[in-house]
Design an enzyme around this catalytic site. Structure first.
Site, PDB file in Angstrom:
ATOM      1  N   PHE A   1      -3.231   0.489   9.185  1.00 51.38           N
ATOM      2  CA  PHE A   1      -2.154  -0.748   9.202  1.00 51.38           C
ATOM      3  C   PHE A   1      -1.914  -1.346   7.806  1.00 51.38           C
ATOM      4  O   PHE A   1      -0.972  -1.812   7.685  1.00 51.38           O
ATOM      5  CB  PHE A   1      -2.617  -1.900  10.170  1.00 51.38           C
ATOM      6  CG  PHE A   1      -3.266  -3.163   9.393  1.00 51.38           C
ATOM      7  CD1 PHE A   1      -4.391  -2.764   9.255  1.00 51.38           C
ATOM      8  CD2 PHE A   1      -2.357  -4.063   8.320  1.00 51.38           C
ATOM      9  CE1 PHE A   1      -5.260  -4.207   8.288  1.00 51.38           C
ATOM     10  CE2 PHE A   1      -2.827  -5.308   8.166  1.00 51.38           C
ATOM     11  CZ  PHE A   1      -4.317  -5.288   8.149  1.00 51.38           C
ATOM     12  N   LYS A   2      -1.990  -1.132   6.663  1.00 51.30           N
ATOM     13  CA  LYS A   2      -2.270  -1.215   5.244  1.00 51.30           C
ATOM     14  C   LYS A   2      -1.353  -1.253   5.090  1.00 51.30           C
ATOM     15  O   LYS A   2      -0.301  -1.502   4.110  1.00 51.30           O
ATOM     16  CB  LYS A   2      -3.220  -1.114   4.099  1.00 51.30           C
ATOM     17  CG  LYS A   2      -4.672  -2.173   4.755  1.00 51.30           C
ATOM     18  CD  LYS A   2      -5.074  -3.174   4.549  1.00 51.30           C
ATOM     19  CE  LYS A   2      -6.653  -3.392   4.819  1.00 51.30           C
ATOM     20  NZ  LYS A   2      -6.556  -3.630   5.996  1.00 51.30           N
ATOM     21  N   ASP A   3      -0.445   0.538   5.209  1.00 47.98           N
ATOM     22  CA  ASP A   3       0.791   1.266   4.794  1.00 47.98           C
ATOM     23  C   ASP A   3       2.068   0.114   5.195  1.00 47.98           C
ATOM     24  O   ASP A   3       2.732   0.168   4.814  1.00 47.98           O
ATOM     25  CB  ASP A   3       0.267   2.449   5.796  1.00 47.98           C
ATOM     26  CG  ASP A   3       0.180   3.412   4.885  1.00 47.98           C
ATOM     27  OD1 ASP A   3      -0.709   3.565   3.702  1.00 47.98           O
ATOM     28  OD2 ASP A   3      -0.814   3.971   5.657  1.00 47.98           O
TER      29      ASP A   3
ATOM     30  N   LEU B   1       2.124  -1.778   2.113  1.00 51.35           N
ATOM     31  CA  LEU B   1       2.019  -1.674   1.033  1.00 51.35           C
ATOM     32  C   LEU B   1       2.420  -0.878   1.093  1.00 51.35           C
ATOM     33  O   LEU B   1       3.496  -0.427  -0.499  1.00 51.35           O
ATOM     34  CB  LEU B   1      -0.275  -1.117   1.037  1.00 51.35           C
ATOM     35  CG  LEU B   1      -0.680  -2.266  -0.112  1.00 51.35           C
ATOM     36  CD1 LEU B   1      -2.021  -1.661   0.818  1.00 51.35           C
ATOM     37  CD2 LEU B   1      -0.510  -2.815  -0.841  1.00 51.35           C
TER      38      LEU B   1
END
Ligand SMILES: *Cc1c(COP(=O)(O)O)cnc(C)c1O
Length: 408
Positions: free
Chosen positions: A53-55, A58
């Site tokens: 989920f960091k995408d 970011l």
């Protein structure tokens, strides 16, 4: 996000950056909702380039950096520590950008093979991977020291991409609205269960509620590294030893964003909170005040899920709903199922990683080995590039100083 960027970006500019950032996601819906049974849903946040989920945050942050750096003649040095997912997502978001160098520290031997290769096989002249002899906390402490070194920080224009970065939180708020509206908000309240480490993802849910979204409950799901569960259920915020688990992105004891909740829920007294946090740093333990506990209890509940609970949730999702879920998501789902939310309220578990990113753990629980999606390419054929350094401040700063671009 428009209210947060007003004055810096027009609505059209914001839309254009989002279209580029989310154009790289492999699902048309970007973050699709998947129904598990009459009450439980998954919000799949892992369709970005690095499978976590960091995408979501970011990829947009990379676009924002580029846009603002092009307006002035400046250069950034991003320095970060990662337990796996932030590193690969941040590197993917800035690889090849001219005005940015990125130095990413990871604990040697303590990230999954997919996580490491997603960082070390990116061949771009501005990407530097450093394997530190030590734990994630050691790597994080080195990064904090670099930022606290005012000369060093100014000379290389250091920038952080960890989960306290406000732009990251801002991008995460959006999917709470998206999911809730699809399930009947604003007429119908919705609950969320969030696999939690640094408290960034679930804090975005808190901000969404403050913005007016009818959130019935935010369930903070932890693994056996349960400081947040102890704090929310009992007021006991005391740091224990980090125990390595099958959910490395949640193997965290001190959650930087939790301080934000304590501030807001406890009456927004900056001085009192600063004193309280100083006490915590000295003794590694503190009690939440009654105001903080009551303020948090209005919206939050919490659960601690051990390895058996995680495995059972993975099996339930597979046998009962035909879904292969990753270990982090399984912690969230287990917490969602035991939270006792009223049957009229939909419960959305945030699916934070693609199961292929943690193939070994998934295979142990379900007997099925999830294939790595084609979009990550020939990850296991590509050559890796990284240095191993001792976990000392001198070794790491010397390495960075030799390669980073100093400020003009
Ligand atoms: C980072 C991460 C988490 C924890 O998110 P926080 O914002 O740190 O609470 C959970 N699951 C996965 C897969 C992650 O990468």
């Amino acid at each position: 996000m428009t209210p947060f960027v007003a004055g810096s970006l027009t609505e059209e500019e914001l839309r254009e950056l989002c279209t580029t950032a989310y154009g790289r996601f492999s699902h048309q819906a970007v973050v699709p909702l998947v129904q598990l049974d009459h009450q439980h849903w998954l919000l799949e946040l892992f369709h970005g380039p690095t499978l976590a989920f960091k995408d979501v945050a970011l990829q947009l942050l990379g676009q924002l950096f580029e846009r603002f750096l092009s307006r002035r003649d400046d250069h950034l040095t991003i320095v970060g520590a990662t337990s796996g997912d932030t590193g690969s997502a941040a590197i993917d978001a800035v690889a090849g950008r001219e005005k940015i160098d990125i130095f990413m520290l990871h604990p040697d031997g303590r990230v999954s093979d997919v996580q490491r290769r997603q960082m070390t096989t990116v061949r771009a002249p501005n990407v530097y991977n450093i394997a530190i002899d030590g734990s994630f906390d050691d790597a994080q402490a080195l990064v904090k020291r670099m930022f606290n070194d005012a000369d060093f920080s100014r000379r290389f224009n250091l920038s952080a991409v960890n989960s306290i970065n406000w732009a990251r939180l801002m991008a995460q708020i959006v999917y709470y609205f998206y999911a809730a509206v699809r399930l009947g908000a604003p007429e119908r309240p919705v609950a969320f269960s969030v696999p939690t480490g640094n408290f960034g993802d679930v804090f975005a849910g808190y901000v969404a509620a403050k913005m007016g979204l009818p959130v019935a409950k935010l369930i903070v799901a932890t693994n056996v590294n349960d400081i947040l569960h102890r704090a929310l259920s009992d007021g006991d915020y005391s740091q224990g030893q980090v125990v390595p688990t099958a959910t490395p992105s949640m193997d965290i004891q001190v959650s930087s964003n939790f301080e934000r909740l304590l501030f807001d829920a406890g009456g927004r007294n900056g001085q009192a909170l600063a004193d309280q946090m100083r006490g915590f740093e000295a003794s590694k333990a503190m009690r939440l005040t009654n105001a903080q506990r009551d303020g948090a209890a209005a919206l939050f509940s919490s659960a601690r899920v051990d390895a058996d609970g995680m495995t059972m949730a993975m099996r339930w999702a597979y046998d009962g709903a035909g879904q292969i879920i990753d270990p982090h998501t399984a912690i969230g789902l287990a917490a969602a199922q035991e939270a006792g939310v009223d049957a009229s309220i939909p419960v959305v578990t945030l699916a934070t990683a693609h199961p292929a990113k943690f193939r070994d753990a998934v295979e142990r629980a379900t007997g099925t080995r999830p294939p790595v999606p084609a979009r990550v390419g020939d990850l296991f054929a590509r050559e890796e590039s990284y240095v191993k350094l001792p976990g000392t401040f001198e070794a790491v700063t010397a390495y960075v100083a030799e390669r980073a671009t100093p400020r003009a």
